[in-house]
Each structure stands twice: as structure tokens, then as C-alpha cells.
Design an enzyme around this catalytic site. Structure first.
Site, PDB file in Angstrom:
ATOM      1  N   ARG A   1      -7.226  12.048  10.011  1.00 21.90           N
ATOM      2  CA  ARG A   1      -6.676  11.590  11.289  1.00 21.90           C
ATOM      3  C   ARG A   1      -5.152  11.646  11.368  1.00 21.90           C
ATOM      4  O   ARG A   1      -4.575  11.333  12.414  1.00 21.90           O
ATOM      5  CB  ARG A   1      -7.202  10.193  11.583  1.00 21.90           C
ATOM      6  CG  ARG A   1      -8.720  10.246  11.808  1.00 21.90           C
ATOM      7  CD  ARG A   1      -9.313   8.912  12.116  1.00 21.90           C
ATOM      8  NE  ARG A   1      -8.796   8.344  13.364  1.00 21.90           N
ATOM      9  CZ  ARG A   1      -9.133   7.145  13.810  1.00 21.90           C
ATOM     10  NH1 ARG A   1      -9.964   6.402  13.124  1.00 21.90           N
ATOM     11  NH2 ARG A   1      -8.636   6.690  14.937  1.00 21.90           N
TER      12      ARG A   1
ATOM     13  N   ARG B   1     -11.589  -7.314  14.100  1.00 27.33           N
ATOM     14  CA  ARG B   1     -12.120  -6.868  12.807  1.00 27.33           C
ATOM     15  C   ARG B   1     -13.408  -7.595  12.451  1.00 27.33           C
ATOM     16  O   ARG B   1     -13.549  -8.791  12.720  1.00 27.33           O
ATOM     17  CB  ARG B   1     -11.090  -7.130  11.687  1.00 27.33           C
ATOM     18  CG  ARG B   1      -9.721  -6.517  11.922  1.00 27.33           C
ATOM     19  CD  ARG B   1      -9.757  -5.009  12.027  1.00 27.33           C
ATOM     20  NE  ARG B   1     -10.293  -4.370  10.828  1.00 27.33           N
ATOM     21  CZ  ARG B   1      -9.566  -4.027   9.779  1.00 27.33           C
ATOM     22  NH1 ARG B   1      -8.277  -4.237   9.758  1.00 27.33           N
ATOM     23  NH2 ARG B   1     -10.136  -3.446   8.738  1.00 27.33           N
TER      24      ARG B   1
ATOM     25  N   HIS C   1      -8.275  19.605   6.299  1.00 28.56           N
ATOM     26  CA  HIS C   1      -7.461  18.401   6.479  1.00 28.56           C
ATOM     27  C   HIS C   1      -6.319  18.288   5.479  1.00 28.56           C
ATOM     28  O   HIS C   1      -5.690  17.241   5.370  1.00 28.56           O
ATOM     29  CB  HIS C   1      -8.353  17.153   6.415  1.00 28.56           C
ATOM     30  CG  HIS C   1      -9.391  17.131   7.501  1.00 28.56           C
ATOM     31  ND1 HIS C   1     -10.736  16.988   7.249  1.00 28.56           N
ATOM     32  CD2 HIS C   1      -9.264  17.289   8.837  1.00 28.56           C
ATOM     33  CE1 HIS C   1     -11.401  17.046   8.396  1.00 28.56           C
ATOM     34  NE2 HIS C   1     -10.532  17.230   9.373  1.00 28.56           N
TER      35      HIS C   1
ATOM     36  N   LYS D   1       0.818  -1.222   0.000  1.00 29.59           N
ATOM     37  CA  LYS D   1       0.000   0.000   0.000  1.00 29.59           C
ATOM     38  C   LYS D   1       0.848   1.266   0.000  1.00 29.59           C
ATOM     39  O   LYS D   1       0.349   2.356   0.262  1.00 29.59           O
ATOM     40  CB  LYS D   1      -0.927  -0.013   1.210  1.00 29.59           C
ATOM     41  CG  LYS D   1      -1.973  -1.126   1.123  1.00 29.59           C
ATOM     42  CD  LYS D   1      -3.099  -0.858   2.081  1.00 29.59           C
ATOM     43  CE  LYS D   1      -3.451  -2.071   2.894  1.00 29.59           C
ATOM     44  NZ  LYS D   1      -4.374  -1.753   3.970  1.00 29.59           N
TER      45      LYS D   1
END
Ligand SMILES: [Zn+2]
Length: 282
Positions: A122, A272, A103, A54
Site C-alpha cells: 500500500r 479498532r 510491490h 517502530k
């Protein structure tokens, strides 16, 4: 959280627009979001945009440094110029808003007027300047990505044999296999007809092969549909993935199984959400 297919989709789109562009200025609005001396990339020309699991990789022509980006939970990249707008990562209204906004953490200005915004609500995501040689040697020692040619059935079978873990958690363990997140782990195990909480040492050779084939299948399908963007309140104007329309069991609790009509169940596994068909999966 963006998963591998979403990251691959934004990589392909950025590679199309960023190659050949020269960096004019990098503005860091939040120190935590950017690591390295941003001035050292001024006048650098983008050669290509790559990906490992990723992590997005931006390579520069004739430069020993590169820029790597991880979107983590809520990161997004939005490219804007006079004609085009490309957005990827965590889907919010900022995909289509005028930027910068609250943001926005980093702005990269290109000499032709294009801009790349790194937004991250975040702030767990990051951009980092790294030495290419050092990064590539670290990459060589890391786990293969499910889309790498090193991720063979033999590699996967060996992993299963030498570990004794819950299969779903093994699939999502990034130190063992790069790039399988929660959505795709759930769907792959459904396709393979294996219960997510099975211990790896209970799996037959045939089941291991089926899981391996299913991971490849769901990831490729995810890439084909541009990944999933779960927040449908965003007017994405054709941007964003549509894999959510093809979820097999993920977030389908209470709905009917495609194959047998039984209700899909939900449990928590390793914290999860885990979805499965109690009839089809053994
Ligand atoms: Zn079923």
C-alpha cells in the site's frame, strides 16, 4: 500492521547480517517510498541496526547521515544472499518469492552480492536519509518507547493522572508511549483485569501498576516469540513470529476466557477491534 515486537525481531536479524556490509547501489522503484539522495549512501558501510519504537535505524561508520525505515501498514524487508534469506514485517508470499516483485519499492545492493528488498503493497511505509544529529535531537523529545528505561512506573502514572482518556486509546497513543499497538494493548488490559473503555481518571493506583506491569510482560513475550504473523498462508519456513499462538484475548471473540470460561466479547473502540472478558475485566 507490524507491531513493536515484529520490528524488534527484524532489527535483530538484520543487525546480524548487515553489519560491515558496504552499499553498492540503491535502486528506487517508487519515489514516494524513498526520501533523500540515494547516491549519497554508495560506498557507506553499515555500523549497526537500531530501533526507536517502530522506526528501524541503519547507522553507517563515520557518516553524518543515517537511513531510517518505517514499515507502516504493509511494509516488509527481505534480505537475500547466496545462503540466507531473512524476512520481516507484513507477511505475504513475497517473504518467500523471487524478488523483485510488483510491490518492491526499493532495492539495496551490497558489494558482497547481498540484497535488501523493501516491499510495500500500500506504499504508506518509507525509507528516509536523515542527518544523524538532527534525528537524534528529535528522538530525545519524543515519547519513550515501552522498552526504554525512561518508561518507568512514575512516567506512566504521571501520564494517566494528567490525561483523561480511555485507557486503551492512551496505551496506543504513540505521542505518549511508543510501540504499543492493538494486539498488545488488548492483551495487556486483559492481564491487568481492566476494561479497555475505562477512563484513566477512574483507575486506582493498584490498577495503574498492574497495567504497567502487563504492558511490559506482553511486549517482552511478543519479542521472545518474534512477534505475530497473522497470515498463515505463507510458507515461512520457520520465519515469522509465533506470538499469535499466545494471544490472550486479541481476535478471540466467541472463544472461552482462559481464566473463567466466559465468552470473549468484541467491541469497536476508536475504530479498532477491542477484545475483553466481561467477567474478568472490570
Ligand atoms: Zn474471564
Amino acid at each position: 500492521m507490524p507491531e513493536l515486537p515484529e520490528v524488534e525481531t527484524i532489527r535483530r536479524q538484520l543487525d546480524e547480517v548487515l553489519v560491515g556490509k558496504m552499499i553498492k547501489k540503491i535502486t528506487v522503484l517508487k519515489d514516494k517510498s524513498f526520501c533523500g539522495d540515494e547516491k549519497s549512501l554508495v560506498d557507506c558501510k553499515i555500523e549497526r541496526v537500531g530501533r526507536k519504537a517502530k522506526i528501524l535505524e541503519i547507522f553507517f561508520s563515520g557518516n553524518s547521515q543515517m537511513l531510517i525505515v518505517h514499515l507502516k501498514m504493509t511494509g516488509q524487508l527481505v534480505y537475500v544472499d547466496g545462503k540466507k534469506r531473512i524476512a520481516g514485517g507484513h507477511p505475504t508470499a513475497d517473504w518467500v518469492s523471487n524478488l523483485p516483485r510488483k510491490h518492491t519499492r526499493v532495492i539495496i545492493d551490497f558489494s558482497d552480492g547481498g540484497k535488501l528488498f523493501f516491499n510495500d503493497m500500500r506504499s504508506f511505509g518509507w525509507m528516509k536519509i536523515v542527518e544523524k544529529v538532527k534525528y537524534e535531537s528529535e528522538i530525545r523529545n519524543s515519547a519513550p518507547d515501552v522498552t526504554d528505561k525512561e518508561f518507568t512506573l512514575k512516567y506512566f502514572s504521571n501520564l494517566i493522572i494528567k490525561t483523561n482518556k480511555v485507557i486503551k486509546q492512551l496505551l496506543m497513543d504513540q505521542e505518549m508511549i511508543g510501540g504499543v499497538g492493538n494486539i498488545y494493548a488488548n492483551d495487556a488490559l486483559y492481564l491487568a483485569k481492566v476494561m479497555p473503555n475505562r477512563k484513566t481518571n477512574s483507575l486506582s493506583r493498584k490498577e495503574i501498576k498492574k497495567i504497567y506491569d502487563s504492558i511490559k510482560m506482553v511486549i517482552n513475550k511478543g519479542i521472545k516469540y518474534g512477534g505475530a504473523s497473522a497470515a498463515n498462508y505463507v510458507d515461512t519456513k520457520g520465519m515469522g513470529g509465533t506470538y499469535q499462538n499466545y494471544f490472550l484475548v486479541y481476535k478471540k471473540d466467541g472463544k472461552k476466557c482462559f481464566k473463567c470460561g466466559e465468552q470473549i466479547s468484541k467491541i469497536k473502540l476508536g475504530g479498532r477491534g477491542t477484545y475483553f472478558c466481561p467477567i474478568c475485566q472490570k
